[in-house]
Design a protein around this motif. Structure first.
Motif, PDB file in Angstrom:
ATOM      1  N   ILE A  65       0.764  -1.524  -0.131  1.00 10.83           N
ATOM      2  CA  ILE A  65       0.076  -0.060  -0.089  1.00 10.83           C
ATOM      3  C   ILE A  65       1.067   1.404   0.000  1.00 10.83           C
ATOM      4  CG2 ILE A  65      -1.665   1.254   1.466  1.00 10.83           C
ATOM      5  CD1 ILE A  65      -3.102  -1.200   1.961  1.00 10.83           C
ATOM      6  N   ASP A  66       1.915   1.557   0.789  1.00 12.35           N
ATOM      7  CA  ASP A  66       2.605   2.733   0.958  1.00 12.35           C
ATOM      8  C   ASP A  66       3.651   2.802  -0.180  1.00 12.35           C
ATOM      9  OD1 ASP A  66       1.783   3.030   3.375  1.00 12.35           O
ATOM     10  OD2 ASP A  66       3.298   2.394   4.505  1.00 12.35           O
ATOM     11  N   HIS A  67       4.140   1.785  -0.913  1.00  8.23           N
ATOM     12  CA  HIS A  67       5.063   2.039  -2.005  1.00  8.23           C
ATOM     13  C   HIS A  67       4.418   1.780  -3.185  1.00  8.23           C
ATOM     14  CE1 HIS A  67       8.362   2.353   0.925  1.00  8.23           C
ATOM     15  NE2 HIS A  67       8.064   1.108   1.590  1.00  8.23           N
ATOM     16  N   TYR A  68       3.490   1.252  -3.176  1.00  6.54           N
ATOM     17  CA  TYR A  68       2.827   0.922  -4.614  1.00  6.54           C
ATOM     18  C   TYR A  68       1.400   1.515  -4.681  1.00  6.54           C
ATOM     19  CZ  TYR A  68       6.578  -2.048  -5.354  1.00  6.54           C
ATOM     20  OH  TYR A  68       7.884  -2.614  -5.386  1.00  6.54           O
ATOM     21  N   LEU A  69       0.337   1.030  -4.058  1.00  5.11           N
ATOM     22  CA  LEU A  69      -0.954   1.478  -4.170  1.00  5.11           C
ATOM     23  C   LEU A  69      -1.146   3.118  -3.903  1.00  5.11           C
ATOM     24  CD1 LEU A  69      -2.639  -1.575  -2.948  1.00  5.11           C
ATOM     25  CD2 LEU A  69      -2.223  -1.172  -5.199  1.00  5.11           C
TER      26      LEU A  69
END
Length: 326
Positions: free
Chosen positions: A315-319
């Motif tokens: 979630i933090d690094h992609y989405l």
């Protein structure tokens, strides 16, 4: 040169990213079509892409192949066209096995936890070719993977020609970047993120198993980079052959997953339970957990990413960044 079938797909393209970083020259066998699968390869293009139809002709002339990673398959659990599934998931796999055996090329292929069918106890998820005879998959996809695993087991036990290294990996519930073309087969993590990030409740199926709480269905979720690490380790350890589970070795509830998504999105823990569609009930696995002892015994010792850590990273690094690709 390394051949990766299904190399523009989810796991295959993440493997391609790792091979690219390793400096390997790769040939991807896949179709990009028009739904944006090329983006899975944008940051790490292969040396060449060929269509599945062109593979037989390519193999006739191929030299210097270091390994074949066979990730390509019809992987939807809703598949209904039996002849096509057999041709793609079984017959093609047999052809690649035989080519690798003749040409002395390592062969690493994707099996699936779907082969375990209605297994619901930890002891039911033991891997190895000696432990698969009585499995009863619940759908055509799982059956096709089981059919090839059994063919491999018979081939090995009969002393027929085998690749110098052969490995089948029973992937459990893999999640992570590069899965966005998968439509209905996209991971539950991404589905719950879409719900929670848009301000909706995270929706989970009510339990259909007596005595099992809603959201208490448990699965073995594995971060895609962990699955890729296993494959790269196998490439570097050609003495290892066998049929192995590829999961985290821990069964977590869907409620655990939904709460982790809510926490990573910094939203309230708002969960809604809905009825499971009748079409899913007969083929729904309420419990999966990979027994990872065989892979550990073979020498793979790296720890697997926890569900909370994997979801937070995803979630933090992609989405959240709108960066859906490796």
């Amino acid at each position: 040169m390394i051949i990766v079938t299904g190399g523009a797909g989810f796991i295959g393209s993440c493997l391609q990213a790792a091979l690219f970083k390793e400096g390997e020259r790769t040939i991807i066998v896949d179709r990009l079509r028009s739904q944006g699968k090329w983006r899975n390869l944008a940051a790490h293009p292969p040396y060449q892409i060929i269509s599945p139809e062109a593979l037989p002709g390519f193999l006739e002339k191929a030299v210097g192949v270091k390994a074949v990673f066979h990730m390509g398959a019809i992987s939807t659990t809703a598949a209904r066209e039996g002849d096509l599934v057999w041709a793609t998931n079984v017959a093609l796999s047999q052809r690649l096995w035989r080519w690798c055996a003749v040409n002395h090329v390592p062969f690493i292929y994707a099996s699936s936890a779907a082969t375990y069918g209605a297994a619901n106890q930890p002891e039911d998820f033991k891997d190895g070719i000696e432990s698969i005879r009585n499995l009863k998959p619940l759908n055509l996809y799982g059956w096709s993977k089981q059919a090839f695993d059994l063919w491999v087991a018979d081939t090995v036990s009969a002393g027929e020609p085998c690749p110098p290294q052969w490995v089948g990996l029973k992937f459990f519930n893999v999640y992570g970047p590069n899965e966005y073309h998968k439509d209905s087969m996209i991971s539950v993590v991404k589905v719950k993120y879409d719900e929670v990030s848009s301000g909706e409740s995270a929706r989970l199926f009510r339990s259909t198993v007596p005595g099992l709480a809603d959201g208490g269905q448990r699965r073995d979720f594995i971060w895609v980079k962990d699955a890729v690490d296993v494959m790269i380790w196998l490439l570097k350890n050609p003495q290892v052959s066998g049929l192995f589970n590829c999961g985290s070795g821990v069964a977590r509830t869907y409620l655990d997953l939904a709460l982790a998504v809510c926490d990573a999105c910094h939203r309230g823990r708002d969960i809604e339970f809905i009825d499971m569609p009748s079409s899913l009930r007969a083929q729904y696995q309420s419990f999966t957990c990979a027994n990872m002892q065989a892979l550990r015994n073979a020498g793979y010792q790296k720890p697997f990413t926890s569900l909370e850590e994997g979801i937070r990273c995803y979630i933090d690094h992609y989405l959240k960044q709108g960066n859906y690709y490796l």
